[in-house]
Design a protein around this motif. Structure first.
Motif: not given
Length: 312
Positions: A37, A47-48, A51, A55
Motif C-alpha cells: 500500500r 487507513r492502511h 485495513e 484483514d
C-alpha cells in the motif's frame, strides 16, 4: 502450514524504487503473502493500518524514513487492542537520514531488511507520547529542539534528495554564528533544569537530524525516555561544532551535556518552541512527553544496540 501475511506501507516518494520492487517479488517467491500500500497524503498510513488489522495481517512493514515509521507506529498505538493482538512491525529504510534504522543497526538494502523481518522475532518496544496544545502526538524515535531542529526544518527538500544526510550538515554549517539559545524550564521525577539551550533531545532512539547522536545511550525497551540538554555555550559554539564536524562525533558537546533517564518530562518555554517529532514540527510553549512502554512489537537485529537485552 499457513503462509505469513505481510503488508508493506510504502512512502509515495519511494514508490518507484527498483530494489524494493525486486525485494518484494523475492519474498513472495519464498512464500510470504506480501501486499503493498502506498501513502500519498495525511491519514493514508492510518487507513492502511486499520485495513490491515481488519484483514488480520500478521506483520506490517513500514518502507520509508523516520516519519513513515512513526506514522505506522502511531496508527498501531491508537488501536484499541492488546499489544499481542496487533500486527508486528518491520522497517525498510527508505528515507533521507534513516536515524532510527541507523541507530538500530538495520540493513540498508530492501531485501536484507525484509529478510531480517522474516528471521528475527519481534520485541516489544516503547513509543514516545507528546501532549501539546491539547493534541496528542506519537513517535518511535526522538523529539528534538534547538539548533538540530532548525537545521532539519530549514534544509530544502531538493537538497535532501540530492545529498541525503550531508544536506543537514551543510545547512548546519551555514547557520554557524547565528545560533540563538532557547530559554526553557524542564522538569520530571527528581529532575529539574532551567536556562538557555542550543540542543535538546527526548526519546527512545539515539539520533536525529541526519546523525546527531543526541541520546547516545538510549534504549527502546526500558520504559524510560532519555533526555539530553546542551546548554548555551557562550563564545564556544563555533569551536564546539567545528570539533563535531572534524571528529565525526559529538565529543565536544558531550562534555557539557546534561542527561537524564525519565518516565516523563515537561517543558515550558518563554517563547513558542518547535520540537521536531520524527520529522513532524510541533510548536508550543508547554509540552508533556511520556514514555509508552512496550506499545508495539518490532523486528530488530539480534544484536540491536537499542535493545537493553539483545537476543544474541
Amino acid at each position: 502450514m499457513t503462509s505469513p501475511h505481510w503488508r508493506l506501507i510504502l512512502n509515495g516518494k519511494s514508490a518507484g524504487d527498483d530494489d524494493l520492487r525486486a525485494a518484494v517479488h523475492a519474498m513472495r517467491e519464498r512464500g510470504v503473502v506480501l501486499d503493498v500500500r502506498v501513502t500519498w497524503e495525511d491519514g493514508d498510513a492510518g487507513r492502511h493500518v486499520a485495513e490491515a488489522i481488519a484483514d488480520r495481517v500478521g506483520t506490517l512493514v513500514a518502507a520509508g524514513g523516520d516519519g513513515t515509521l512513526s506514522e505506522v507506529a502511531t496508527a498501531l498505538a491508537h488501536c484499541d487492542l492488546q499489544v499481542d493482538a496487533l500486527p508486528t512491525l518491520g522497517l525498510v529504510p527508505m528515507g533521507t537520514a534513516n536515524d532510527f534504522a541507523a541507530a538500530a543497526g538495520l540493513p540498508d538494502a530492501p531485501l536484507s531488511a525484509l529478510e531480517l523481518v522474516a528471521a528475527q522475532p519481534a520485541h516489544a518496544i516503547d513509543l514516545l507520547r507528546l501532549e501539546a496544545n491539547g493534541r496528542t502526538h506519537w513517535a518511535a524515535n526522538l523529539a528534538s529542539g534547538g539548533f538540530g531542529t532548525q537545521v532539519t526544518v530549514e534544509t530544502p527538500e531538493g537538497m535532501k534528495k540530492l545529498l541525503g544526510g550531508l544536506a543537514y550538515l551543510l545547512t548546519g554549517l551555514s547557520k554557524l554564528g547565528r545560533i540563538e539559545p532557547v530559554e526553557a524550564t524542564l522538569h520530571g521525577p527528581d529532575f529539574a533544569w532551567r536556562g538557555g539551550f542550543i540542543a535538546l533531545g527526548v526519546g527512545n532512539g539515539r539520533q536525529a537530524g541526519g546523525g546527531q547522536a543526541l541520546c547516545p545511550d538510549a534504549w527502546v525497551d526500558d520504559g524510560r525516555l532519555d533526555v539530553t540538554v546542551i546548554p548555551e555555550l557562550a563564545g564556544e559554539v563555533a569551536a564546539t561544532l567545528g570539533t563535531v564536524v572534524s571528529e565525526g562525533k559529538i565529543a565536544a558537546l558531550d562534555r557539557v551535556a546534561t542527561r537524564a533517564r525519565l518516565p516523563w518530562i515537561e517543558i515550558d518555554a518563554a517563547q513558542p518552541l518547535v520540537l521536531n517529532l520524527d520529522g513532524e514540527p510541533v510548536e508550543a510553549k508547554h509540552f508533556r512527553i511520556e514514555c509508552a512502554p512496550g506499545r508495539v512489537r518490532m523486528h530488530l537485529p539480534a544484536d540491536c544496540p537499542l535493545l537493553s537485552q539483545p537476543s544474541r
